[in-house]
Design a protein around this motif. Structure first.
Motif, short mmCIF file in Angstrom:
data_model
loop_
_atom_site.label_atom_id
_atom_site.label_comp_id
_atom_site.label_asym_id
_atom_site.label_seq_id
_atom_site.Cartn_x
_atom_site.Cartn_y
_atom_site.Cartn_z
N LEU A 155 1.67 0.85 -6.58
CA LEU A 155 0.69 0.30 -5.65
C LEU A 155 -0.49 -0.29 -6.43
N ALA A 156 -0.97 0.45 -7.42
CA ALA A 156 -2.10 -0.04 -8.21
C ALA A 156 -1.73 -1.33 -8.94
N GLN A 157 -0.59 -1.35 -9.58
CA GLN A 157 -0.18 -2.54 -10.34
C GLN A 157 0.05 -3.74 -9.43
N LEU A 158 0.80 -3.54 -8.38
CA LEU A 158 1.11 -4.66 -7.48
C LEU A 158 -0.14 -5.17 -6.77
N TRP A 159 -1.07 -4.28 -6.47
CA TRP A 159 -2.33 -4.72 -5.85
C TRP A 159 -3.13 -5.54 -6.84
N LEU A 164 0.76 -7.49 -3.57
CA LEU A 164 0.67 -6.83 -2.26
C LEU A 164 -0.30 -7.52 -1.32
N PRO A 165 -1.48 -7.95 -1.77
CA PRO A 165 -2.33 -8.69 -0.83
C PRO A 165 -1.63 -9.94 -0.29
N LEU A 166 -0.88 -10.62 -1.15
CA LEU A 166 -0.14 -11.81 -0.72
C LEU A 166 0.94 -11.45 0.29
N ALA A 167 1.71 -10.42 -0.02
CA ALA A 167 2.84 -10.04 0.83
C ALA A 167 2.40 -9.45 2.16
N THR A 168 1.30 -8.71 2.16
CA THR A 168 0.90 -8.00 3.38
C THR A 168 -0.25 -8.66 4.12
N LEU A 176 -2.18 0.70 2.85
CA LEU A 176 -0.99 0.93 2.04
C LEU A 176 -1.00 2.34 1.45
N LEU A 177 -2.17 2.80 1.05
CA LEU A 177 -2.28 4.16 0.54
C LEU A 177 -1.91 5.17 1.62
#
Length: 191
Positions: A155-159, A164-168, A176-177
């Motif tokens: 989660l940290a890395q993808l954020w 993750l901001p792009l996807a969600t 997400l947490l």
């Protein structure tokens, strides 16, 4: 170690910490750390026989900072609430100190037994294992905690990478947490 020698050792680690925080893991060379500490490029070898030793000392500072932040988390509330607070501390650390965070978990670069890294990092994981075990006594707490930790790391890395901001479409990591915690610990019990 004498006072000036100990001071030089600390200056070298300080320079490494500052460098990794400002410029990232790729900037951590012995030569650049020595330059920033104001010493010759051979000086680090007197205190750190290998580049690995110096990187491990820098990473130890990161683990100590993360542990200090975790120690500030109130030891109150349900085990699940405590896991949530610890997870938030972990994410905040990862997102505010990405270079240090990357160094700390690059076991392909660091040998955990050097410079006391295991003694600094494993107790925090032990706290997570105990709390997860209290929340989910029906599971192996170590395995469930490891899975939760792996997902927090992802989660940290993808954020941080913007995936993750792009996807969600989310502009905050909190939702997400919450979903991650629900997936590993079950939904939070109503108050």
């Amino acid at each position: 170690m004498t006072g000036p020698e100990q001071g030089l050792r600390a200056r070298l680690v300080d320079a490494g910490v500052e460098l990794v925080d400002r410029e990232g893991l790729g900037a951590l060379s012995l030569r650049e750390i020595a330059r920033r500490a104001g010493v010759s490029h051979g000086a680090p070898r007197r205190h750190f026989p290998t580049h690995l030793d110096l990187l491990s000392a820098v990473a130890r500072r990161g683990f100590a900072d993360l542990a200090a932040r975790a120690d500030e988390v109130p030891d109150t509330g349900s085990p699940r609430a405590r896991v949530a607070r610890l997870a938030r501390v972990y994410l905040d650390f990862a997102l505010t100190r990405p270079g240090m965070y990357e160094l700390m978990f690059r076991h392909d670069l660091l040998e955990s037994g050097r410079m006391g890294l295991r003694e600094t990092s494993l107790p925090l994981f032990g706290v997570l294992v105990d709390l997860v075990g209290a929340v989910r006594p029906d599971t192996d707490g170590r395995t469930t905690a490891a899975a939760l930790w792996a997902n927090l790391h992802g989660l940290a890395q993808l954020w941080r990478w913007g995936s993750l901001p792009l996807a969600t479409g989310a502009d905050d990591v909190s939702g997400l947490l919450g979903a991650l915690l629900d997936a590993h610990l079950g939904p939070e019990a109503p108050a």
